[in-house]
Design a protein around this motif. Structure first.
Motif, mmCIF file in Angstrom:
data_model
loop_
_atom_site.group_PDB
_atom_site.id
_atom_site.type_symbol
_atom_site.label_atom_id
_atom_site.label_comp_id
_atom_site.label_asym_id
_atom_site.label_seq_id
_atom_site.Cartn_x
_atom_site.Cartn_y
_atom_site.Cartn_z
ATOM 1 N N TYR A 132 -15.696 -16.165 0.779
ATOM 2 C CA TYR A 132 -16.236 -17.519 1.033
ATOM 3 C C TYR A 132 -17.155 -18.356 0.229
ATOM 4 O O TYR A 132 -17.898 -17.646 -0.538
ATOM 5 N N LEU A 133 -17.156 -19.608 0.104
ATOM 6 C CA LEU A 133 -17.907 -20.369 -0.471
ATOM 7 C C LEU A 133 -18.629 -21.445 0.689
ATOM 8 O O LEU A 133 -17.618 -22.191 0.766
ATOM 9 N N GLN A 134 -19.712 -21.117 1.008
ATOM 10 C CA GLN A 134 -20.305 -22.321 2.178
ATOM 11 C C GLN A 134 -20.713 -23.256 1.280
ATOM 12 O O GLN A 134 -21.673 -23.031 0.503
ATOM 13 N N MET A 135 -20.594 -24.543 1.406
ATOM 14 C CA MET A 135 -21.071 -25.808 0.623
ATOM 15 C C MET A 135 -21.699 -26.723 1.532
ATOM 16 O O MET A 135 -21.112 -27.213 2.284
ATOM 17 N N ASN A 136 -22.747 -26.670 1.458
ATOM 18 C CA ASN A 136 -23.837 -27.744 2.258
ATOM 19 C C ASN A 136 -24.299 -28.722 1.153
ATOM 20 O O ASN A 136 -24.281 -28.726 0.044
ATOM 21 N N SER A 137 -24.842 -29.781 1.736
ATOM 22 C CA SER A 137 -25.560 -30.982 1.260
ATOM 23 C C SER A 137 -24.729 -31.478 -0.324
ATOM 24 O O SER A 137 -24.990 -31.665 -1.069
ATOM 25 N N LEU A 138 -23.411 -31.458 0.294
ATOM 26 C CA LEU A 138 -22.399 -31.839 -0.584
ATOM 27 C C LEU A 138 -22.938 -33.427 -1.342
ATOM 28 O O LEU A 138 -23.069 -34.143 -0.890
ATOM 29 N N LYS A 139 -22.268 -33.410 -2.633
ATOM 30 C CA LYS A 139 -22.375 -34.698 -3.352
ATOM 31 C C LYS A 139 -21.301 -35.002 -3.996
ATOM 32 O O LYS A 139 -20.392 -34.359 -4.385
#
Length: 124
Positions: A80-87
């Motif tokens: 998995y790749l949890q991606m937060n605060s995406l830009k």
């Protein structure tokens, strides 16, 4: 050999989150170091994150450190790749990769197997 299929990409607003999954099939999943890379239009494919076989070690590109988290479930043959605060600059096709041999995990050349990619688009 191992086959990889990514999912979970999509369109999200800046500041939002997405969770990518990569399902593996074939040879024993726990034998592989797993990585995530991304490629934006007109740019080279770049390293995002990697995780060791038993998840004891993780590695991140400076551009995503503190925002993205890589994890794996060896029983489910999934990384998995949890991606937060995406830009907006995170916009790219994201690829899952696997290697059976210990190499440079930060390099495209360090991996033998690749998925087809999943598009992530971050709007401003």
């Amino acid at each position: 050999q191992v086959q990889l299929v990514e999912s979970g990409g999509g369109l999200v607003q800046a500041g939002g989150s997405l969770r990518l999954s990569c399902a593996a099939s074939g040879r024993t999943f726990s034998s592989y170091v797993m990585g995530w890379f991304r490629q934006a239009p007109g740019k080279e494919r770049e390293f995002v994150a990697a995780i060791s076989r038993n998840a004891g070690s993780t590695y991140y590109a400076d551009s995503v450190k503190g925002r993205f988290t890589i994890s794996r479930d060896n029983a489910k043959y999934t990384v998995y790749l949890q991606m937060n605060s995406l830009k907006p600059e995170d916009t790219a096709v994201y690829y899952c990769a696997a290697t059976y041999v210990n190499r440079n995990y930060y390099s495209v050349r360090g991996y033998d197997y690749w998925g087809q990619g999943t598009q992530v688009t971050v709007s401003s």
